[in-house]
Write an enzyme that holds these catalytic residues in place. Structure first.
Site, PDB file in Angstrom:
ATOM      1  N   SER A   1       1.026  -1.388  -0.150  1.00 53.58           N
ATOM      2  CA  SER A   1      -0.068   0.112   0.053  1.00 53.58           C
ATOM      3  C   SER A   1       0.880   1.639   0.041  1.00 53.58           C
ATOM      4  O   SER A   1       1.967   0.920   0.579  1.00 53.58           O
ATOM      5  CB  SER A   1      -0.775   0.004   0.614  1.00 53.58           C
TER       6      SER A   1
ATOM      7  N   TYR B   1      -0.307  -0.206  11.129  1.00 54.95           N
ATOM      8  CA  TYR B   1      -0.655  -0.772   8.548  1.00 54.95           C
ATOM      9  C   TYR B   1       0.450  -0.448   8.277  1.00 54.95           C
ATOM     10  O   TYR B   1       1.455  -1.028   7.447  1.00 54.95           O
ATOM     11  CB  TYR B   1      -2.025  -0.107   8.367  1.00 54.95           C
TER      12      TYR B   1
END
Length: 319
Positions: free
Chosen positions: A165, A191
């Site tokens: 990501s 994350y």
């Protein structure tokens, strides 16, 4: 050819952010190939699996919810005509589940798409005390992929695809406190480091397994509205964008577009022998462009950090 080799040019393709998974796999015959997609029952995992099945591959959906997996498999079979869409239970946060899966796998594995993930969740921990996002997004996939190493090697020219990501720009892997035991928990930092770990895994897996014909690449799929964002409000997304310094508006992709880069890395002849790199919008990314969410952070491709992460991961899983 890895990203650390200055003699190898950046990989470019005819495809763009607007390309779909079906478009990038068009004309590619995967008959006789076996593919595995984690998280294949939701979001871009469904469209990744559909494109691979549409090209003739046997596709296994590795999912936490087998019933949802069966419904998805039936729907993919109905739309592609491919009856070789299988379902197997897998909980990446449960190491016994991962071990059961890898022990049960039989025969070669040509394409492994590590697609499942957890995004910006509240603080949660596994029974081992591991931070849940790192445990799911990295450690679970690490255990799965290393556990399937023999199957990948048996395939000859196997490819591993790690769905990362642009949030990797939020944080390197903080080796001094990976599991937020000393520092305050922050969902996006957790994350971000798990997504950096996905890229570093691709770097080191390619280095270690090149002699087995295995390559691994990482990618940023783009912004897609899926169940992955169940913990993320629009306000949270705005705060995350502010932290990256990005003033550009989010351009949302469809799930079919979001799956395109994964499918490209898994199937395109343009990626033959290429590993240890990071892609976005169906092309290899350049260095991070400050003030944007584009590009790859240098720390995510750092070969020394990749070696360290591999060692730490092995030690962590060994207990």
């Amino acid at each position: 050819m890895t990203a650390s080799d200055p003699a190898t040019p950046r990989v470019t393709t005819p495809f763009t952010a607007a390309s779909t998974a079906a478009e990038v796999v068009d004309g590619i015959d995967l008959t006789g190939r076996r593919a595995l997609v984690t998280g294949g029952a939701s979001g871009i995992g469904v469209e990744t699996a559909r494109a691979l099945a549409g090209a003739g591959a046997e596709v296994t959906l590795a999912v936490r919810n087998p019933e949802a997996g069966r419904r998805t498999a039936e729907e993919i079979t109905a739309t592609t005509g491919n009856k070789q869409v299988l379902v197997a239970p897998l909980d990446l946060a449960d190491q016994s589940s991962v071990a059961s899966f890898t022990d049960a796998w039989d025969g070669p594995l040509h394409l492994l798409v590590n697609n499942a993930g957890l995004m910006a969740s509240p603080e949660m921990r596994t029974p081992e005390g591991w931070e849940m996002q790192f445990a799911t997004n990295h450690l679970g996939h690490f255990a799965l992929t290393t556990g399937l190493h023999r199957a990948l090697a048996a395939a000859g020219g196997a490819r591993v695809v790690a769905v990362s990501s642009s949030a990797h720009l939020q944080s390197p892997v903080v080796f001094e406190d990976i599991h937020f035991r000393e520092r305050a928990y922050e969902p996006w930092a957790a994350y971000g480091q798990s997504k950096t770990a996905n890229v570093l895994f691709a770097v080191e897996a390619t280095r270690r397994w090149a002699d087995d014909g295995i390559t691994a690449n990482a990618l940023m799929p783009g912004a897609i509205r899926t169940n992955l964002q169940r913990y993320v409000t629009p306000e949270e997304l705005d705060r995350m964008r502010a932290r990256t310094g990005s003033a550009t508006a989010v351009v949302w992709k469809t799930p079919e577009q979001g799956a395109a880069t994964s499918v490209l890395l898994a199937t395109s002849p343009l990626l033959a022998g290429v590993g240890g790199r990071y892609f976005e919008d169906c092309n290899e990314a350049g260095p991070h462009e400050p003030g944007t969410r584009r590009g790859v952070a240098a720390y995510a491709l750092d070969p020394e950090a990749a070696v360290r992460l591999w060692r730490v991961s092995v030690e962590t899983l060994a207990g």
